[in-house]
Scaffold this motif. Sequence first.
Motif, mmCIF file in Angstrom:
data_model
loop_
_atom_site.group_PDB
_atom_site.id
_atom_site.type_symbol
_atom_site.label_atom_id
_atom_site.label_comp_id
_atom_site.label_asym_id
_atom_site.label_seq_id
_atom_site.Cartn_x
_atom_site.Cartn_y
_atom_site.Cartn_z
ATOM 1 N N MET A 97 14.853 11.420 10.510
ATOM 2 C CA MET A 97 14.665 11.916 9.152
ATOM 3 C C MET A 97 14.359 10.752 8.228
ATOM 4 N N SER A 98 13.842 11.098 7.089
ATOM 5 C CA SER A 98 13.483 10.115 6.088
ATOM 6 C C SER A 98 14.203 10.458 4.795
ATOM 7 N N ASP A 99 14.468 9.450 3.989
ATOM 8 C CA ASP A 99 15.161 9.748 2.741
ATOM 9 C C ASP A 99 14.224 10.307 1.680
ATOM 10 N N HIS A 100 12.923 10.040 1.776
ATOM 11 C CA HIS A 100 12.001 10.597 0.797
ATOM 12 C C HIS A 100 10.586 10.750 1.334
ATOM 13 N N GLY A 101 10.386 10.612 2.615
ATOM 14 C CA GLY A 101 9.057 10.816 3.181
ATOM 15 C C GLY A 101 8.028 9.889 2.589
ATOM 16 N N PHE A 102 6.835 10.397 2.403
ATOM 17 C CA PHE A 102 5.743 9.573 1.904
ATOM 18 C C PHE A 102 5.551 9.750 0.399
ATOM 19 N N PHE A 103 6.631 10.029 -0.292
ATOM 20 C CA PHE A 103 6.544 10.268 -1.723
ATOM 21 C C PHE A 103 7.095 9.121 -2.554
ATOM 22 N N MET A 104 7.412 8.005 -1.938
ATOM 23 C CA MET A 104 7.896 6.859 -2.671
ATOM 24 C C MET A 104 6.707 6.180 -3.355
#
Length: 108
Positions: A97-104
């Motif tokens: 899992m990712s903490d915010h995906g590709f939205f950083m």
Amino acid sequence: FCDPSYLDLKNPFQLFKGPYSMTRKCVWGRDSIYWTTEYVKHFFHGYSEFKKAFILTIQDSHEGTGEVIKYTEEYLISLIDYLDSKNHLKDTLLIFMSDHGFFMPGYL
């Protein structure tokens, strides 16, 4: 990420040095994820006869450009191959899992 050659404690949020920078993360001449995945291999080998719960957190590609993530793939594949070859994946659940995906946001 506490290696003093890597992290400036007076300014930890630099663009090109530190855990949130948009550069490849290296400690002692190797990608920092190398040391992380090697630890996991030693842990699973050392406790192979016991049931385990293990959480692996990787900070290497925590940056906004998407550039650094490509350096983690080979290490993750190597780790999964190792766990599989040593039969550590039997009755095992892996969750990525990712903490915010590709939205950083990237470098502005």
